[in-house]
Design a protein around this motif. Structure first.
Motif, PDB file in Angstrom:
ATOM      1  N   ASP A 136      -3.077   0.463  -3.971  1.00  0.00           N
ATOM      2  CA  ASP A 136      -2.906  -0.926  -3.555  1.00  0.00           C
ATOM      3  C   ASP A 136      -2.244  -1.685  -4.697  1.00  0.00           C
ATOM      4  O   ASP A 136      -2.877  -2.015  -5.702  1.00  0.00           O
ATOM      5  CB  ASP A 136      -4.270  -1.551  -3.224  1.00  0.00           C
ATOM      6  CG  ASP A 136      -4.141  -2.916  -2.554  1.00  0.00           C
ATOM      7  OD1 ASP A 136      -3.230  -3.676  -2.944  1.00  0.00           O
ATOM      8  OD2 ASP A 136      -4.947  -3.221  -1.656  1.00  0.00           O
ATOM      9  N   THR A 171      -5.046   6.019  -1.748  1.00  0.00           N
ATOM     10  CA  THR A 171      -4.368   4.789  -1.356  1.00  0.00           C
ATOM     11  C   THR A 171      -4.162   3.943  -2.601  1.00  0.00           C
ATOM     12  O   THR A 171      -5.126   3.569  -3.272  1.00  0.00           O
ATOM     13  CB  THR A 171      -5.196   3.998  -0.329  1.00  0.00           C
ATOM     14  OG1 THR A 171      -5.365   4.790   0.858  1.00  0.00           O
ATOM     15  CG2 THR A 171      -4.493   2.703   0.041  1.00  0.00           C
ATOM     16  N   LEU A 206       0.832  -1.193   0.000  1.00  0.00           N
ATOM     17  CA  LEU A 206       0.000   0.000   0.000  1.00  0.00           C
ATOM     18  C   LEU A 206       0.873   1.251   0.000  1.00  0.00           C
ATOM     19  O   LEU A 206       1.900   1.303   0.678  1.00  0.00           O
ATOM     20  CB  LEU A 206      -0.919   0.023   1.222  1.00  0.00           C
ATOM     21  CG  LEU A 206      -1.930  -1.120   1.348  1.00  0.00           C
ATOM     22  CD1 LEU A 206      -2.705  -0.985   2.647  1.00  0.00           C
ATOM     23  CD2 LEU A 206      -2.883  -1.118   0.170  1.00  0.00           C
ATOM     24  N   LYS A 207       0.440   2.239  -0.755  1.00  0.00           N
ATOM     25  CA  LYS A 207       1.173   3.497  -0.827  1.00  0.00           C
ATOM     26  C   LYS A 207       0.179   4.646  -0.826  1.00  0.00           C
ATOM     27  O   LYS A 207      -0.852   4.581  -1.506  1.00  0.00           O
ATOM     28  CB  LYS A 207       2.019   3.529  -2.114  1.00  0.00           C
ATOM     29  CG  LYS A 207       2.802   4.797  -2.324  1.00  0.00           C
ATOM     30  CD  LYS A 207       3.976   4.885  -1.352  1.00  0.00           C
ATOM     31  CE  LYS A 207       4.843   6.110  -1.650  1.00  0.00           C
ATOM     32  NZ  LYS A 207       5.983   6.211  -0.720  1.00  0.00           N
ATOM     33  N   THR A 208       0.476   5.693  -0.083  1.00  0.00           N
ATOM     34  CA  THR A 208      -0.359   6.887  -0.093  1.00  0.00           C
ATOM     35  C   THR A 208       0.263   7.901  -1.038  1.00  0.00           C
ATOM     36  O   THR A 208       1.445   8.226  -0.933  1.00  0.00           O
ATOM     37  CB  THR A 208      -0.477   7.503   1.310  1.00  0.00           C
ATOM     38  OG1 THR A 208      -1.067   6.546   2.196  1.00  0.00           O
ATOM     39  CG2 THR A 208      -1.354   8.748   1.280  1.00  0.00           C
ATOM     40  N   THR A 236      -7.624   4.360  -4.581  1.00  0.00           N
ATOM     41  CA  THR A 236      -8.852   4.758  -3.899  1.00  0.00           C
ATOM     42  C   THR A 236      -8.657   6.055  -3.128  1.00  0.00           C
ATOM     43  O   THR A 236      -7.644   6.246  -2.449  1.00  0.00           O
ATOM     44  CB  THR A 236      -9.292   3.655  -2.908  1.00  0.00           C
ATOM     45  OG1 THR A 236      -9.388   2.402  -3.599  1.00  0.00           O
ATOM     46  CG2 THR A 236     -10.630   3.993  -2.270  1.00  0.00           C
ATOM     47  N   ASN A 237      -9.646   6.955  -3.240  1.00  0.00           N
ATOM     48  CA  ASN A 237      -9.683   8.150  -2.397  1.00  0.00           C
ATOM     49  C   ASN A 237     -11.127   8.428  -2.003  1.00  0.00           C
ATOM     50  O   ASN A 237     -12.011   7.572  -2.222  1.00  0.00           O
ATOM     51  CB  ASN A 237      -9.022   9.354  -3.086  1.00  0.00           C
ATOM     52  CG  ASN A 237      -9.718   9.770  -4.372  1.00  0.00           C
ATOM     53  OD1 ASN A 237     -10.836   9.333  -4.663  1.00  0.00           O
ATOM     54  ND2 ASN A 237      -9.074  10.616  -5.151  1.00  0.00           N
ATOM     55  N   SER A 271     -13.055   4.650  -6.256  1.00  0.00           N
ATOM     56  CA  SER A 271     -11.976   3.692  -6.465  1.00  0.00           C
ATOM     57  C   SER A 271     -11.933   3.282  -7.928  1.00  0.00           C
ATOM     58  O   SER A 271     -12.970   3.111  -8.564  1.00  0.00           O
ATOM     59  CB  SER A 271     -12.192   2.458  -5.581  1.00  0.00           C
ATOM     60  OG  SER A 271     -11.147   1.522  -5.751  1.00  0.00           O
TER      61      SER A 271
END
Length: 231
Positions: free
Chosen positions: A139, A137, A130-132, A146-147, A151
């Motif tokens: 995946d 996010t 996972l990375k912001t 997704t925010n 998504s």
């Protein structure tokens, strides 16, 4: 052993390709009913789909669209049609690559190996899943971004491009670097293929309002800027 679904109605060509791929230790499946391609795809659960454009009943674009609506499995088009719009259409529908007939088998096997090797390395990677990025996010395992808006699901090629750009965020990644990362050998990929993939990625990101964070630097490459540089 990787499973390949070869959707080709030319019996002679199908058998030739199957024999060659079997010699490379791939498990190759064909289609028995060209009106039930998606049903047979679901039953086989292949690691890679190779598909012609001109098929009985429905064309390859139809089946690509249907497969892509339910799966991120890599799709490689193999077609005698030589109009540039056919390749562009294939990429826009979510295909990973396009080879024009007649083709040299070495080119086909290199592309297959590169796609499957990339997927295997991607799936066995020990890096963070996972990375912001820009409030979203990402995946890497589920191929989703997704925010708070929603998504989106990316193909493996699109996610790979996004991942490379994010890992080098705020730095320009040249087209040559991206092509080498994606296909391992830039001699077997065109500039247009990369352009279509990046444009498709940006269009999907636009659905959740972050497409503009992927910038094109003319003559240099692409850059993923970070909304919040402190992240």
């Amino acid at each position: 052993m990787f499973k390949i679904l070869l959707i080709e109605d030319d019996v002679t060509l199908f058998q030739e390709i199957k024999d060659r791929l079997t010699g490379w230790s791939y498990d190759v499946y064909g289609i028995t009913d060209f009106s039930q391609v998606f049903t047979e795809f679901t039953a086989v659960k292949p690691d890679l789909v190779i598909i012609d454009i001109q098929l009985p009943k429905f064309d390859g674009f139809h089946w690509c669209r249907m497969i892509r609506a339910h799966s991120t499995v890599p799709i490689l088009f193999l077609s005698s049609r030589d109009h540039p719009t056919d390749m562009v259409m294939s990429m826009q529908l979510g295909a990973d690559d396009f080879i024009q007939k007649p083709f040299h088998f070495d080119v086909l096997i290199v592309k297959i190996q590169a796609i499957l090797r990339r997927i295997h390395q991607y799936n066995t990677s020990e890096s963070i899943d996972l990375k912001t990025w820009c409030g979203a996010t990402v995946d890497y395992q589920k191929n989703t971004v997704t925010n708070e808006i929603g998504s989106i699901e990316l193909t493996k090629n699109e996610m790979f491009i996004l991942r490379v750009l994010i890992e080098h965020k705020n730095k320009i990644v040249s087209r040559e670097e991206l092509m080498k990362s994606l296909w391992d050998d830039e001699r077997f990929v065109s500039d247009n293929t990369l352009t279509v993939n990046v444009n498709r990625l940006r269009k999907k990101l636009d659905e959740i309002h972050i497409g503009h964070f992927i910038e094109t630097k003319v003559g240099q490459g692409y850059i993923a800027v970070e909304e919040d540089h402190s992240l």
